[in-house]
Design an enzyme around this catalytic site. Structure first.
Site, short mmCIF file in Angstrom:
data_model
loop_
_atom_site.label_atom_id
_atom_site.label_comp_id
_atom_site.label_asym_id
_atom_site.label_seq_id
_atom_site.Cartn_x
_atom_site.Cartn_y
_atom_site.Cartn_z
N GLU A 43 0.83 -1.21 0.00
CA GLU A 43 0.00 0.00 0.00
C GLU A 43 0.86 1.26 0.00
O GLU A 43 2.08 1.21 0.16
CB GLU A 43 -0.94 -0.04 1.22
N GLU A 54 -1.80 -10.39 -5.47
CA GLU A 54 -1.78 -11.16 -6.72
C GLU A 54 -0.94 -10.44 -7.77
O GLU A 54 -0.22 -11.06 -8.57
CB GLU A 54 -3.21 -11.36 -7.25
N CYS A 85 -9.65 -9.58 -6.34
CA CYS A 85 -10.50 -8.48 -6.78
C CYS A 85 -10.67 -8.53 -8.30
O CYS A 85 -9.97 -9.27 -9.00
CB CYS A 85 -9.91 -7.13 -6.34
O1 LIG Z 1 -7.74 -9.93 -3.63
C1 LIG Z 1 -7.26 -8.98 -3.00
C2 LIG Z 1 -8.09 -8.01 -2.39
C3 LIG Z 1 -7.48 -6.98 -1.69
N1 LIG Z 1 -6.12 -6.90 -1.60
C4 LIG Z 1 -5.49 -5.82 -0.85
C5 LIG Z 1 -5.61 -4.45 -1.46
C6 LIG Z 1 -5.46 -3.58 -0.24
O2 LIG Z 1 -4.08 -3.40 0.06
C7 LIG Z 1 -6.09 -4.40 0.89
C8 LIG Z 1 -7.49 -3.97 1.26
O3 LIG Z 1 -8.31 -3.96 0.16
O4 LIG Z 1 -6.10 -5.73 0.42
C9 LIG Z 1 -5.32 -7.86 -2.17
O5 LIG Z 1 -4.09 -7.80 -2.07
N2 LIG Z 1 -5.92 -8.85 -2.87
ZN LIG Z 2 -6.53 -7.18 -6.68
#
Ligand SMILES: O=c1ccn([C@H]2C[C@H](O)[C@@H](CO)O2)c(=O)[nH]1
Ligand SMILES: [Zn+2]
Length: 130
Positions: A43, A54, A85
């Site tokens: 992040e 991913e 996502c």
């Molecule tokens: O499949 C997913 C869904 C969310 N996130 C991360 C994005 C963000 O840093 C945190 C909250 O959404 O989770 C992933 O890494 N993979």
């Molecule tokens: Zn994602």
């Protein structure tokens, strides 16, 4: 194979940089070369600039010289199961086949198994755009 991917995803999750969402995620890809490529979400203080576990795993795979995904495992610390996502489904699909396996994990291991064409039906693909 499942167990190894689960362990790699869980180890990657421990490396997440998720101070804003406090939602660590780990992913691990088994590529066609037999190698495992892992990633965590990373992040940023400018919130939209972060990216998913991913996506980190995909970038490791491509830079490792592999282009096809046999299986991918995903785990999140704070959710029973963490389906990728929408954006990551499309990114995974780029390097997957319809029968690529998707493993959704919790702390105990792989809990749900599905094929890529079930995770992302009607994927945007070249046979759509011709
Ligand atoms: O499949 C997913 C869904 C969310 N996130 C991360 C994005 C963000 O840093 C945190 C909250 O959404 O989770 C992933 O890494 N993979
Ligand atoms: Zn994602």
């Amino acid at each position: 194979m499942e167990e190894q991917l689960f362990a790699a995803a869980r180890a990657a999750m421990a490396k997440a940089h998720a101070p804003y969402s406090k939602f660590p995620v780990g992913a691990a890809i088994l590529a066609e070369d037999g190698a495992t490529y892992a990633g965590a979400n990373i992040e940023n203080l400018s919130f939209p600039e972060g990216w998913c576990a991913e996506t980190t795993a995909i970038s490791h795979m491509v830079m490792g010289g592999a282009k096809r995904i046999k299986a991918v495992a995903v785990i999140a610390e704070k959710l029973a199961l963490c389906p990728p996502c929408g954006g990551c489904r499309q990114r995974l699909a780029e390097f997957s086949s319809p029968d690529t396996l998707v493993f959704l994990c919790d702390e105990a291991g792989v809990q749900t198994r599905m094929r890529m064409d079930a995770l992302l039906p009607h994927a945007f693909a070249t046979d759509v755009i011709g």
